[in-house]
Design a protein around this motif. Structure first.
Motif, PDB file in Angstrom:
ATOM      1  N   GLY A 211       0.814  -1.216   0.000  1.00  0.00           N
ATOM      2  CA  GLY A 211       0.000   0.000   0.000  1.00  0.00           C
ATOM      3  C   GLY A 211       0.842   1.258   0.000  1.00  0.00           C
ATOM      4  O   GLY A 211       0.431   2.292  -0.534  1.00  0.00           O
ATOM      5  N   PHE A 212       2.032   1.192   0.592  1.00  0.00           N
ATOM      6  CA  PHE A 212       2.930   2.340   0.629  1.00  0.00           C
ATOM      7  C   PHE A 212       3.762   2.423  -0.650  1.00  0.00           C
ATOM      8  O   PHE A 212       3.956   3.504  -1.218  1.00  0.00           O
ATOM      9  N   THR A 213       4.255   1.273  -1.115  1.00  0.00           N
ATOM     10  CA  THR A 213       5.223   1.252  -2.222  1.00  0.00           C
ATOM     11  C   THR A 213       4.596   1.610  -3.561  1.00  0.00           C
ATOM     12  O   THR A 213       5.204   2.334  -4.364  1.00  0.00           O
ATOM     13  N   ILE A 214       3.396   1.114  -3.825  1.00  0.00           N
ATOM     14  CA  ILE A 214       2.795   1.335  -5.147  1.00  0.00           C
ATOM     15  C   ILE A 214       2.610   2.823  -5.462  1.00  0.00           C
ATOM     16  O   ILE A 214       2.995   3.286  -6.542  1.00  0.00           O
ATOM     17  N   PRO A 215       2.059   3.632  -4.554  1.00  0.00           N
ATOM     18  CA  PRO A 215       1.981   5.068  -4.845  1.00  0.00           C
ATOM     19  C   PRO A 215       3.359   5.721  -5.021  1.00  0.00           C
ATOM     20  O   PRO A 215       3.528   6.599  -5.869  1.00  0.00           O
ATOM     21  N   VAL A 216       4.347   5.284  -4.223  1.00  0.00           N
ATOM     22  CA  VAL A 216       5.694   5.835  -4.370  1.00  0.00           C
ATOM     23  C   VAL A 216       6.260   5.485  -5.740  1.00  0.00           C
ATOM     24  O   VAL A 216       6.882   6.317  -6.414  1.00  0.00           O
TER      25      VAL A 216
ATOM     26  N   ALA B 147      13.038   1.978 -15.627  1.00  0.00           N
ATOM     27  CA  ALA B 147      12.794   0.572 -15.285  1.00  0.00           C
ATOM     28  C   ALA B 147      13.163   0.258 -13.839  1.00  0.00           C
ATOM     29  O   ALA B 147      12.576  -0.645 -13.230  1.00  0.00           O
ATOM     30  N   THR B 148      14.122   0.976 -13.284  1.00  0.00           N
ATOM     31  CA  THR B 148      14.589   0.662 -11.932  1.00  0.00           C
ATOM     32  C   THR B 148      13.937   1.523 -10.856  1.00  0.00           C
ATOM     33  O   THR B 148      14.374   1.496  -9.698  1.00  0.00           O
ATOM     34  N   GLN B 149      12.911   2.283 -11.205  1.00  0.00           N
ATOM     35  CA  GLN B 149      12.215   3.084 -10.192  1.00  0.00           C
ATOM     36  C   GLN B 149      11.549   2.216  -9.133  1.00  0.00           C
ATOM     37  O   GLN B 149      11.326   2.660  -8.005  1.00  0.00           O
ATOM     38  N   ALA B 150      11.237   0.968  -9.487  1.00  0.00           N
ATOM     39  CA  ALA B 150      10.640   0.057  -8.500  1.00  0.00           C
ATOM     40  C   ALA B 150      11.583  -0.161  -7.327  1.00  0.00           C
ATOM     41  O   ALA B 150      11.146  -0.248  -6.168  1.00  0.00           O
ATOM     42  N   PHE B 151      12.887  -0.259  -7.598  1.00  0.00           N
ATOM     43  CA  PHE B 151      13.850  -0.442  -6.512  1.00  0.00           C
ATOM     44  C   PHE B 151      13.864   0.771  -5.593  1.00  0.00           C
ATOM     45  O   PHE B 151      13.914   0.644  -4.368  1.00  0.00           O
ATOM     46  N   MET B 152      13.819   1.939  -6.180  1.00  0.00           N
ATOM     47  CA  MET B 152      13.805   3.165  -5.373  1.00  0.00           C
ATOM     48  C   MET B 152      12.533   3.254  -4.525  1.00  0.00           C
ATOM     49  O   MET B 152      12.573   3.676  -3.365  1.00  0.00           O
ATOM     50  N   ALA B 153      11.404   2.830  -5.110  1.00  0.00           N
ATOM     51  CA  ALA B 153      10.136   2.866  -4.372  1.00  0.00           C
ATOM     52  C   ALA B 153      10.161   1.905  -3.193  1.00  0.00           C
ATOM     53  O   ALA B 153       9.736   2.245  -2.076  1.00  0.00           O
ATOM     54  N   ILE B 154      10.669   0.695  -3.430  1.00  0.00           N
ATOM     55  CA  ILE B 154      10.772  -0.274  -2.331  1.00  0.00           C
ATOM     56  C   ILE B 154      11.731   0.246  -1.268  1.00  0.00           C
ATOM     57  O   ILE B 154      11.495   0.103  -0.059  1.00  0.00           O
TER      58      ILE B 154
ATOM     59  N   VAL C  43      12.641 -10.664  -7.626  1.00  0.00           N
ATOM     60  CA  VAL C  43      11.747 -11.158  -8.686  1.00  0.00           C
ATOM     61  C   VAL C  43      11.617 -10.104  -9.779  1.00  0.00           C
ATOM     62  O   VAL C  43      11.726 -10.407 -10.980  1.00  0.00           O
ATOM     63  N   TYR C  44      11.418  -8.861  -9.371  1.00  0.00           N
ATOM     64  CA  TYR C  44      11.308  -7.779 -10.341  1.00  0.00           C
ATOM     65  C   TYR C  44      12.616  -7.586 -11.101  1.00  0.00           C
ATOM     66  O   TYR C  44      12.616  -7.343 -12.317  1.00  0.00           O
ATOM     67  N   ALA C  45      13.743  -7.705 -10.399  1.00  0.00           N
ATOM     68  CA  ALA C  45      15.055  -7.498 -11.019  1.00  0.00           C
ATOM     69  C   ALA C  45      15.292  -8.467 -12.172  1.00  0.00           C
ATOM     70  O   ALA C  45      15.786  -8.081 -13.237  1.00  0.00           O
ATOM     71  N   VAL C  46      14.955  -9.726 -11.972  1.00  0.00           N
ATOM     72  CA  VAL C  46      15.149 -10.732 -13.021  1.00  0.00           C
ATOM     73  C   VAL C  46      14.248 -10.433 -14.213  1.00  0.00           C
ATOM     74  O   VAL C  46      14.689 -10.444 -15.372  1.00  0.00           O
TER      75      VAL C  46
END
Length: 450
Positions: free
Chosen positions: A18-23, A284-291, A324-327
């Protein structure tokens, strides 16, 4: 919209999602600032202008990364006091953070404007793009206060678990940025300076929106009577976390500047290709920053609550999700990333596409160590450790710098691109080891005090 989220109770996975997806969505929109600049500049001004904007990317990261790290660091105590239920202490930390951030923004603006031209010379910026590069980065430096305004206020909102509101304002800002880019670059023919002004004005609008929202809707983030004023002891604690976090960004940026300096000797076409590829990779790597942003707030609140088992569970969930996302995204970029080149350039397309493909293959296979950097750096910072993550930044600097210099000496674009992988492996491995040591020590210390 929720004003705050307590991350010390409930399902960690549900709370973190819930926190990560908006970020994540917010980070993507924030990336659109620079990506839209890049696309419009490359399409309507030319490859040289694209290279000019790209050549300043590491300098922007040096300056704005320092400010972003400092803003995040000085609000760690805000998260910890919120997690501990100390609302008065939280408000005092907000007051102090505002004073520190405002002071730093003035200092950084003056310093960056004085030293920008010599720095670009030192970086071997090609002469055919120097004027455009200086024009672009100078305007960005003039707008440092707008960056600080948004970063500090969004960090305060996230410190109490509210990641959705900054997202809404970023979406508004990204749309405004696109409109202003089109007006300034196409209609007014302002070139790279027009792209920079669009970014600064849009960022300022999102910062002001955050300020108005906090004043009207989030009373817990308004210091109020008795909480305003400068507390030296509190400031010392905030600086103790904030400066190492800021320096960690800056140390990483110095490594990137070394790499950019090595890259610049290959000429403006190669710089343009590297710029286009970097924009795709960064998106593509914004997911890592969000997490990572989630881990900082989650670990800070649970450190305040002194719940080590919840800390460990959250870090495990974050690590598995990121890997998982990284791969998945790594494979996509390695095989299909080059096909996005046409978004950025119209001339020299075949040559630039080949160079983009080399970059994608060099970075796509190393996203797991990159994910470790974001997970464990932010977890440690949320727990109140600033120096150790900074040491990982030094490892990143050494890895990237050595490989980039070797690549320049060999005149090998491939080796320069591999400098990213070297940096990620060095820093990711170190942070993982440090996290294991710290979490075990924390577990022992907290259990002994029960």
């Amino acid at each position: 919209m929720a004003a705050a989220r307590d991350m010390t109770k409930g399902s960690p996975l549900k709370i973190m999602l819930g926190f990560t997806i908006p970020v994540l969505i917010g980070n993507i929109f924030q990336q659109l600032y620079s990506m839209v600049d890049t696309v419009i500049v490359g399409k309507f001004v030319g490859t040289g202008a694209l290279a000019a904007v790209g050549s300043t990317g590491t300098v922007m990261f040096l300056i704005l990364g320092f400010l972003m790290g400092f803003s995040a660091g000085i609000t760690v105590i805000t998260s910890q006091r919120f997690g501990a239920g100390d609302i008065k202490g939280m408000k005092k930390s907000i007051s102090n953070a505002a004073i520190l951030a405002a002071s730093l923004s003035v200092i950084m603006t003056v310093i960056s404007l004085i030293f920008m031209k010599p720095l670009l010379r030192l970086m071997n910026t090609p002469e055919d793009i120097f004027a455009d590069a200086y024009s672009y980065i100078s305007v960005i430096c003039l707008g440092i206060c707008t960056q600080v305004l948004y970063n500090i206020l969004s960090a305060m909102l996230r410190a109490v678990g509210n990641s959705k509101t900054p997202l809404y304002f970023l979406i508004m800002s990204a749309v405004l940025n696109i409109v202003l880019d089109l007006i300034f670059i196409i209609n007014f023919k302002m070139g790279t300076a027009g792209a920079a002004w669009a970014t600064v004005i849009s960022q300022g609008a999102s910062g002001m929106a955050c300020l108005i929202y906090i004043i009207k809707c989030v009373p817990m983030l308004r210091p109020g009577k008795g909480c305003w004023g400068f507390d030296r002891k509190l400031a010392a604690n905030q600086i103790k976390v904030g400066i190492p976090m800021a320096l960690q960004f800056s140390i990483t940026a110095i490594g990137s500047i070394i790499m950019q300096s090595c890259l610049n000797i290959f000429g403006s076409v190669t710089v343009a290709a590297f710029t286009a590829a970097s924009k795709v990779e960064q998106l593509a790597t914004q997911a890592f920053m969000a997490i990572g942003t989630c881990m900082a707030t989650y670990c800070a609140q649970n450190t305040g609550a002194r719940d080590v088992s919840r800390l460990k569970r959250g870090c495990f969930i974050g690590t598995v999700s990121a890997c998982v996302y990284a791969v998945a995204v790594g494979l996509i970029l390695m095989f299909f990333g080059k096909y996005l080149t046409g978004l950025f350039v119209s001339d020299n397309l075949d040559e630039i596409t080949g160079l983009v493909d080399v970059y994608m293959k060099c970075v796509g296979g190393f996203f797991i160590p990159l994910s470790f950097i974001f997970i464990y750096r932010n977890a440690l910072q949320g727990m109140g450790y600033g120096f150790l993550p900074m040491c990982a930044g030094i490892a990143e600097l050494v890895g990237r710098g050595i490989v980039a210099v070797i690549g320049a000496h060999m005149m090998s674009y491939l080796v320069v691109c591999l400098s990213h992988a070297a940096a990620w492996i060095c820093a990711g491995a170190l942070l993982f080891i440090v996290y294991l040591i710290i979490i075990r020590r924390t577990e022992r210390e907290w259990s002994n005090k029960l």
